[in-house]
Design a protein around this motif. Structure first.
Motif, short mmCIF file in Angstrom:
data_model
loop_
_atom_site.label_atom_id
_atom_site.label_comp_id
_atom_site.label_asym_id
_atom_site.label_seq_id
_atom_site.Cartn_x
_atom_site.Cartn_y
_atom_site.Cartn_z
N ASP A 122 6.01 22.79 -35.96
CA ASP A 122 5.60 21.95 -34.83
C ASP A 122 4.74 22.75 -33.85
N HIS A 123 4.08 22.01 -32.97
CA HIS A 123 3.33 22.67 -31.90
C HIS A 123 4.33 23.19 -30.88
N ASP A 124 4.74 24.41 -31.05
CA ASP A 124 5.77 25.00 -30.22
C ASP A 124 5.51 26.50 -30.16
N SER A 172 -0.40 20.96 -20.56
CA SER A 172 0.22 19.66 -20.33
C SER A 172 1.16 19.28 -21.46
N HIS A 173 0.99 19.89 -22.64
CA HIS A 173 1.95 19.70 -23.73
C HIS A 173 3.02 20.77 -23.57
N PRO A 174 4.21 20.43 -23.08
CA PRO A 174 5.22 21.44 -22.70
C PRO A 174 5.53 22.48 -23.77
N PRO A 175 5.65 22.12 -25.06
CA PRO A 175 6.00 23.16 -26.04
C PRO A 175 4.95 24.26 -26.20
N HIS A 375 -1.51 20.91 -39.89
CA HIS A 375 -0.48 21.95 -39.72
C HIS A 375 -0.05 22.48 -41.08
N TRP A 376 0.16 23.80 -41.14
CA TRP A 376 0.54 24.44 -42.40
C TRP A 376 1.46 25.63 -42.11
N PRO A 377 2.77 25.42 -42.15
CA PRO A 377 3.70 26.51 -41.82
C PRO A 377 3.92 27.52 -42.94
N GLN A 378 3.43 27.22 -44.14
CA GLN A 378 3.71 28.12 -45.27
C GLN A 378 3.16 29.52 -45.09
N VAL A 379 2.02 29.64 -44.43
CA VAL A 379 1.44 30.97 -44.22
C VAL A 379 0.57 30.96 -42.98
#
Length: 454
Positions: A122-124, A172-175, A375-379
């Protein structure tokens, strides 16, 4: 900067030769206490100890495209490779995007990790700033971010400079924002000269003599509370008052935050940006001067400086939209990051100051008409410089479409262990006590520093 009249406190040097306009502004210094100490209790860090080692952390907000920057795949299908082509650097076999010619010329001063795994999806920004995956168990109060942990363990290197300074613009996007000090508490939050703190740091015509009188009066009022203070709360208050007075009566931090003091040629080398770009689009603005400011704060004695830079979440639009944004962003980034790395070397700071650049995840190998690269969390990738690390190398590798790590997978914990090691903190032995009194190690899974770099 400081605008005071009168003589300095006895025994304290004060650089009156400096022009101190529009900086340390403290609204109303009331009898019951100082505004700045109250602020510092929430936004500064305390502790003892001294170290010349430091870290600048640059967060690329929204997830930068690794395969368009530092892990290009020119032989992949067009819908994967995109339009960019790799160029050779000054290190044989080390190639990066053609939009980064300045970085290519100093690749011997860089280390690129192409195989950062274990990214959240996620965008965090939490994992970027504290190294802990948000999906895993979290102690009560939450994990402290890196700078907060360093501030707690090592304290300020200079009495007039907070150990942890954040130059991050509010998003403005809190995360996207920094997660905070977690279970360490507000006293170990970063000092934020980009936000409300700066407005609370100017003296409205209060002389040094008057400031000293108010401090003395405050002390006499507090004496009876101090004598009946089994919790030692007054001791903590005294600490923040001392830190506040140090900031107010020293030009060191004020001068560091005044870029007009910098050589115009150096300012030009970093390039210019626009603090209003992307502010209304939930990202951080594209402000190259933040990197220069970070270097100046390191020279002033800060141990950790964090900053966020631009917005890298390029969703929507036509097939070419992601690449038009890259064409806009890449050259500015190439100029300011190469300037920072060269600046550290030219000033002899390259052994003492480590730099890490990264985002929360990578991007999809296949380019979609709707989202560009998703988004691509794998790498993911991380770029490091300075810190006396072994640079001029690439760590790890991905498959032919930059979709998976195929050699030397690296975790956030390993990168953080490397940064703690650089600061002289042993992550395998050092713990911090959480709100339940339990000792917590600094990095996930007892990760160790990267042997390739240290």
């Amino acid at each position: 900067m400081l605008s005071l009249q009168g003589r300095p406190f006895p025994g304290r040097s004060f650089c009156d030769r400096l022009t101190r306009r529009n900086f340390l502004k403290i609204g109303t210094l009331g009898i019951g206490g100082l505004t700045l100490p109250q602020l510092l209790r929430a936004e500064a860090a305390a502790g003892t100890g001294r170290s010349i080692k430091s870290v600048i952390m640059i967060y690329l907000v929204g997830g930068p495209p690794h395969q368009d920057m530092f892990d290009l795949k020119p032989l992949a299908p067009k819908e994967v490779a995109g339009p960019w082509r790799p160029i050779a650097t000054n290190v044989p076999g080390f190639e990066i995007c053609e939009a980064f010619p300045r970085l290519a010329r100093i690749a011997d001063k860089l280390a690129v990790i192409r195989s950062l795994v274990g990214n959240q999806s996620d965008h965090d920004a939490v994992q970027v700033f504290n190294g802990h995956h948000p999906g895993k168990a979290t102690p009560s109060g939450g994990w402290p971010q890196f700078g907060s942990a360093v501030a707690r363990l090592q304290g300020p290197a200079d009495a007039a400079t907070p150990p942890f300074v954040s130059l991050c613009y509010p998003c403005s996007h809190p995360p996207y924002n920094e997660p905070g000090p977690g279970f360490l508490g507000a006293a170990h939050s970063p000092f934020r000269p980009m936000g409300p703190t700066r407005q609370d740091m100017v003296l409205h015509g209060v002389t040094l003599e008057r400031l000293a009188e108010r401090r003395s009066l405050m002390g006499s009022f507090d004496q009876f509370r101090r004598e009946a203070d089994p919790s030692r709360m007054m001791h903590a208050i005294d600490h923040f008052t001392d830190l506040a007075m140090g900031l107010l009566t020293s030009s060191r931090l004020a001068e560091a935050l005044d870029i007009s003091k910098e050589d115009p040629r150096v300012i030009s080398r970093y390039g210019t940006g626009n603090p209003n770009v992307f502010i209304d689009d939930n990202g951080a603005p594209r402000v190259p001067q933040s990197l220069l400011l970070a270097r100046r704060l390191i020279e002033a004695g800060a141990r950790v400086v964090t900053l966020n830079y631009s917005k890298w979440d390029w969703h929507g639009g036509s097939y070419g939209s992601i690449f038009s944004r890259e064409a806009e962003d890449f050259p500015v980034f190439d100029q300011c990051l190469s300037a920072l790395v060269e600046d550290l070397h030219q000033r002899g700071l390259d052994k003492d100051c480590a730099v890490v650049v990264w985002g929360e995840f990578g991007r999809t190998p296949k380019i979609s008409p709707q989202a560009g690269r998703d988004h691509w969390p794998q790498v993911n990738f991380a770029l490091l410089a300075g810190g006396g690390m072994r640079t001029g190398q690439v760590v790890g590798a991905t498959d032919r479409i930059a979709g998976e790590a195929v050699s030397r997978p690296v975790t956030f914990g390993e990168v953080y262990a490397t940064l703690f090691h650089h600061l002289g903190i042993d992550p395998s032995k050092t713990t911090l006590q959480d709100l339940n009194g339990r000792p917590q190690y600094l990095v996930e899974d007892h990760a160790k520093p990267l042997p390739e770099l240290v």
